[in-house]
Design an enzyme around this catalytic site. Structure first.
Site, PDB file in Angstrom:
ATOM      1  CG  ASP A 350      -1.790   1.188   1.350  1.00  0.00           C
ATOM      2  OD1 ASP A 350      -2.653   1.354   0.479  1.00  0.00           O
ATOM      3  OD2 ASP A 350      -1.618   1.959   2.311  1.00  0.00           O
ATOM      4  CD  GLU A 386      -2.185   2.215  -3.432  1.00  0.00           C
ATOM      5  OE1 GLU A 386      -3.352   2.547  -3.718  1.00  0.00           O
ATOM      6  OE2 GLU A 386      -1.768   2.156  -2.255  1.00  0.00           O
TER       7      GLU A 386
END
Length: 706
Positions: A350, A386
C-alpha cells in the site's frame, strides 16, 4: 499462567518479540531511547497484571529477559519509561501498556478510552495523561510456531500465468449461503471447500487479501457506528487480525490462517497479502499511544523539523521511518515471517512510494528496495507496488525497480476513458493493451510488471462504473466529501439502478467490454471480488468504513450470465499463451512467414500508419496477434506456439463494417467472442471479408488451421 511470581533470567536480544522454546519464553524489545522497560504478564486478556518484571538487560538498544515456565497463550504487554517531551520527539509514558511490535498474535480489539492517549484528551498533546490504559488495550500473545504443513508448498505460479483476485476476508464470505454460518467472514471460510471450488471454477490463480495484519478501528468511526472495514490501519505487523478468526484470539488465529493458506496451496492457489508498512494506527500528534509511539517515537516515525509533529505522506497522520535501521529491520523481519512461517506467496504494498522516500524525495534506489533485493527469502516472492502516495512527486507508476510489479493506474484510466468514449489517443490504448512498454520496457522489465485492473477495492465496482456518474458516499458520514470525484465512469442516461431495458443492456455490454479488454491484455490481470457477477455498492466509491451489505458480496443476487462469461474469458486467456506473453512484442517479421508478431489495422483493413495513432477522435482499431511470434520456450525448452487472433475494438456507439486483413495474415477466421452477442461463435469468414462489428463491442476472431 499461574499468578505465582515467575523468576526471570537475562535472556537474549534476538530474536525480537516473544519466543517460546518449550521451557519458557524469551522477550526482546527494541527501545533505543528508553530509560526503562517493564514486562507485564497477564493471566487473561481482561485481567489485571499478575506480575510486572523490570528488564535489566540491554544489548544494542534491545531490552531482553527470559521467563521460564511460560508458554503459548501467555498474554503480555510492555511499559516503557523515558522523557515525555513531544517538542523533542519523545512521548514516553509508562502509564500506557504497549503492544509488542513483534507480537505474533494480539488478543482482541481496542476498547476506546481516554486513558489510551499519552496526553489529556481535551487539552493539547503537551499535557501528560497519568491514567493507566492496561484495561482497554488488547494484549500481545505468545504463540506456538510449530505447525504441520504436510509437505504442502506454494504453487510458485509464474507472473505471466497469474490471474489475481482481490478480496476482503469478511466481505467475500459473510453472505455465502453454502458456507457454515459459524465460520463466515473468517480465514476458515476462505479455505472452505465451497470457496476454493468457486475460485477454481472462475480460474483465478492468486487471491490477494486486503489487510489481515492486526489493525485498529478508529475512535471517530466507532462513535459514528462505523468501522475501519478495509483495515489500512495496522498496529501489529506480525499478527493475523482477530476479526477474521473463528478459532479464538490466544493463538488460534495463527493456526487458522495457516490452515487457510495450506488449503489454498493444495488447490494450486497462491496467497498475496495487501500490506501497510507506510504508517501505523497511532495517527498524528493527537493520536493514541498504543505501541510504537510509546516505545521509541523519534525513531519509529518520520518527524517534521518541529519534532512535535509528523511527516504525513499517507493521509493518515504519520509515516513510518523506513530508512532508520531498526524500523527497516522490523519491516524485513515481518515480511520474512509471513513468507517463512505463514507461507504466503507475495505482497501488495500500500502506498509503496512512501517506502522509497529519503528525506523528502522518492528514491527507488533507497534502502528499503535495496534490502529487499538482496534478501534471499523476500526477493523470491511476488512483490507488487501501489506506486503512489499523497506527497509531492509521489506518483511513480513505471518507476519501480526490476523484480517489482505495479498496479498500473494508467492502464485503469486509459481503458475506462476508451470505453466511455472520451477523446483519447489510440496509441495509448495500444500501449496499455500490450503491457505498457512505454512504462516498463526501457528499464528491462517485462510486460508482467504491469498489474492491469479496471477497478479495485478503492473506487467504484465494475457494475457501479457503468451505472453512476457521481459518487454516493452519504453513508460514510462525511456529507459525500470523501472518495474520488473523477471516476471516469458513465451511467448511460440514468443515475443508478433503472428499469430501462435499453440502458441495462448497454451497461451489461460495457461490463463485458471491460472484462474482455482486461483478460486479453498483456500483463497480469487483477479482478476485484464480485465484479465477475455484477456486485454493486450502490454508488459508494469509498466503502472503507462499511462493514455491512454495502461491502459484502451478495451471492444470491449474482448475475450468472456475467459470471459464466467471465469464466469463459479467463479460460480463453489461460488456454492461449498469445494473450499472456513473458516477453515484449517486437513488431518484426517472423522468420519463415514474413508476418509480424503483432500488427494494428484500421476498419478499412489497412495497417495503421504513424498519423493514425495521433487521431484522438478515432474510436476503433484492430490488432493481429501472431501465434507463431511468441518467442518464448516452455519449461522443457520447447518453443511456444499458439493460434493467431484478430481482435477488434469498437468504442463508437454505432456499429462499423470492418474489413479483415489479406490472406497473408490468415486465410479463414472464426468468431470466438463477440461482446454484443455473447455465446455466439459459429460465424466463419475469409480473408478480406467484411465483418459487421456492433457499437461498443469487442470481437475476437481466431485463425482457422495452422
Amino acid at each position: 499462567m499461574s499468578s505465582k511470581t515467575k523468576r526471570a533470567y537475562p535472556g537474549q536480544p534476538y530474536p525480537l518479540g516473544a519466543t517460546w522454546d518449550g521451557k519458557g519464553v524469551n522477550f526482546a524489545l527494541f527501545a533505543g531511547n528508553a530509560k526503562g522497560v517493564e514486562l507485564c504478564l497477564f493471566d487473561a486478556p481482561g485481567d489485571e497484571a499478575a506480575q510486572c518484571i523490570p528488564l535489566t538487560e540491554q544489548s544494542r538498544q534491545v531490552w531482553h529477559v527470559y521467563v521460564p515456565g511460560l508458554g503459548p497463550g501467555q498474554c503480555y504487554g510492555y511499559r516503557v519509561d523515558g522523557p515525555y517531551e513531544p517538542e523533542n520527539g519523545h512521548r514516553y509514558n509508562r502509564n500506557k501498556l504497549l503492544i509488542d511490535p513483534y507480537a505474533k498474535a494480539i488478543s482482541g480489539r481496542i476498547d476506546w478510552h481516554d486513558s489510551l492517549f499519552g496526553y489529556e484528551p481535551g487539552k493539547d498533546d503537551l499535557s501528560f495523561n497519568a491514567s493507566d490504559s492496561a484495561r482497554f488495550i488488547p494484549k500481545s500473545v505468545v504463540v506456538d510456531q510449530n505447525y504441520d504443513w504436510e509437505g504442502v508448498a506454494g504453487p510458485r505460479i509464474p507472473y505471466h500465468q497469474t490471474i489475481i483476485y482481490e478480496a476482503h476476508v469478511k466481505g467475500l464470505t459473510q453472505l455465502h449461503p453454502d458456507i457454515p454460518e459459524e465460520i463466515r467472514g473468517s480465514y476458515s471460510a476462505i479455505g472452505h471447500p465451497v470457496m476454493i471450488k468457486y475460485l477454481k471454477s472462475i480460474g483465478i490463480t492468486a487471491i490477494e487479501l486486503m489487510p489481515v495484519h492486526q489493525f485498529i478501528n478508529d475512535r471517530h468511526l466507532i462513535e459514528q457506528g462505523l468501522s475501519n472495514y478495509w483495515g489500512y490501519n495496522t498496529i501489529g505487523f506480525f499478527a493475523p487480525d482477530t476479526r477474521y478468526s473463528s478459532s479464538g484470539t490466544l493463538g488460534g488465529q495463527v493456526k487458522e490462517f495457516k490452515d487457510m493458506v495450506k488449503a489454498l496451496h493444495k488447490a494450486g492457489i497462491e496467497v498475496i497479502l495487501d500490506v501497510v508498512y507506510n504508517h501505523t494506527a497511532e495517527g498524528n500528534h493527537m493520536g493514541p499511544t498504543l505501541s510504537f509511539k510509546g516505545i521509541d517515537n523519534s525513531e519509529y516515525y518520520r518527524l517534521a523539523d518541529d519534532k512535535r509533529y509528523y511527516m504525513d505522506y499517507t493521509g493518515t497522520g504519520n509515516t513510518l521511518n523506513a530508512h532508520f535501521p531498526s524500523v527497516l529491520r522490523l519491516m524485513m523481519d515481518s515480511l520474512r515471517y509471513w513468507v517463512s512461517e505463514m507461507h504466503v506467496d507475495g505482497f501488495r504494498f500500500d502506498l509503496a512510494s512512501t517506502l522509497a522516500r529519503g528525506l523528502n524525495e522518492v528514491n527507488m534506489l533507497g534502502s528499503f528496495f535495496s534490502v529487499i533485493h538482496q534478501d534471499p527469502v523476500i526477493s523470491q516472492v511476488k512483490l507488487i507496488a501501489e506506486p503512489w502516495d499523497i506527497g509531492e512527486g509521489g506518483y511513480q507508476v513505471g518507476n519501480f525497480p526490476q523484480g517489482w510489479a505495479e498496479w498500473n493506474g494508467k492502464y485503469r484510466d486509459c481503458i475506462r476513458d476508451y470505453w466511455r468514449g472520451e477523446e483519447s489517443m489510440l496509441g495509448e490504448f495500444a500501449s496499455r493493451f500490450t503491457g505498457s512498454p512505454d512504462l516498463y520496457q526501457d528499464d528491462d522489465r517485462s510486460p508482467t510488471a504491469s498489474v492491469n485492473f479496471i477497478t479495485a477495492h478503492d473506487g467504484f465496482t465494475l457494475h457501479d462504473l457503468v451505472s453512476y456518474n457521481e459518487k454516493h458516499n452519504e453513508a460514510n458520514g462525511e456529507d459525500n466529501r470523501d472518495g474520488e470525484d473523477h471516476n471516469r465512469s458513465c451511467n448511460y442516461g440514468v443515475e443508478g439502478e433503472t428499469d430501462d431495458e435499453r440502458i441495462n443492456d448497454l451497461r451489461i455490454q460495457q461490463k463485458r467490454n471491460f472484462l474482455a479488454t482486461l483478460f486479453l491484455s498483456q500483463g497480469v490481470p487483477m479482478l476485484v471480488a464480485g465484479d465477475e457477477f455484477g456486485r454493486t455498492q450502490g454508488g459508494n466509491n469509498n466503502a472503507y468504513c462499511q462493514d455491512n451489505e454495502i461491502s459484502w458480496l451478495d451471492w444470491k443476487g449474482a448475475d450468472q450470465d456475467l459470471l459464466q462469461y467471465t469464466r469463459t474469458l479467463i479460460q480463453m486467456r489461460k488456454s492461449h499463451p498469445v494473450f499472456c506473453r513473458r516477453k515484449w512484442f517486437q513488431g518484426q517479421a517472423i522468420k519463415g512467414s514474413g508476418v509480424e508478431d503483432i500488427a494494428w489495422f484500421l476498419p478499412e483493413g489497412d495497417e495503421m500508419q504513424e498519423h493514425n495513432w495521433k487521431e484522438d477522435f478515432a474510436k476503433s482499431l484492430a490488432v493481429f496477434l501472431n501465434g507463431k511470434g511468441i518467442r518464448s520456450v516452455d519449461t522443457e525448452g520447447k518453443r511456444i506456439t499458439d493460434d493467431s487472433f484478430y481482435v477488434i475494438f469498437n468504442a463508437h456507439h454505432e456499429g462499423l463494417q470492418y474489413k479483415l486483413p489479406v490472406s497473408h495474415y490468415g486465410a479463414e477466421w472464426q468468431i470466438v467472442l463477440d461482446t454484443s452477442e455473447p455465446g455466439k461463435s459459429d460465424r466463419d469468414y475469409k480473408a478480406s471479408d467484411m465483418v459487421e462489428v456492433g457499437g461498443r463491442t469487442v470481437m475476437v476472431l481466431k485463425a482457422k488451421g495452422k
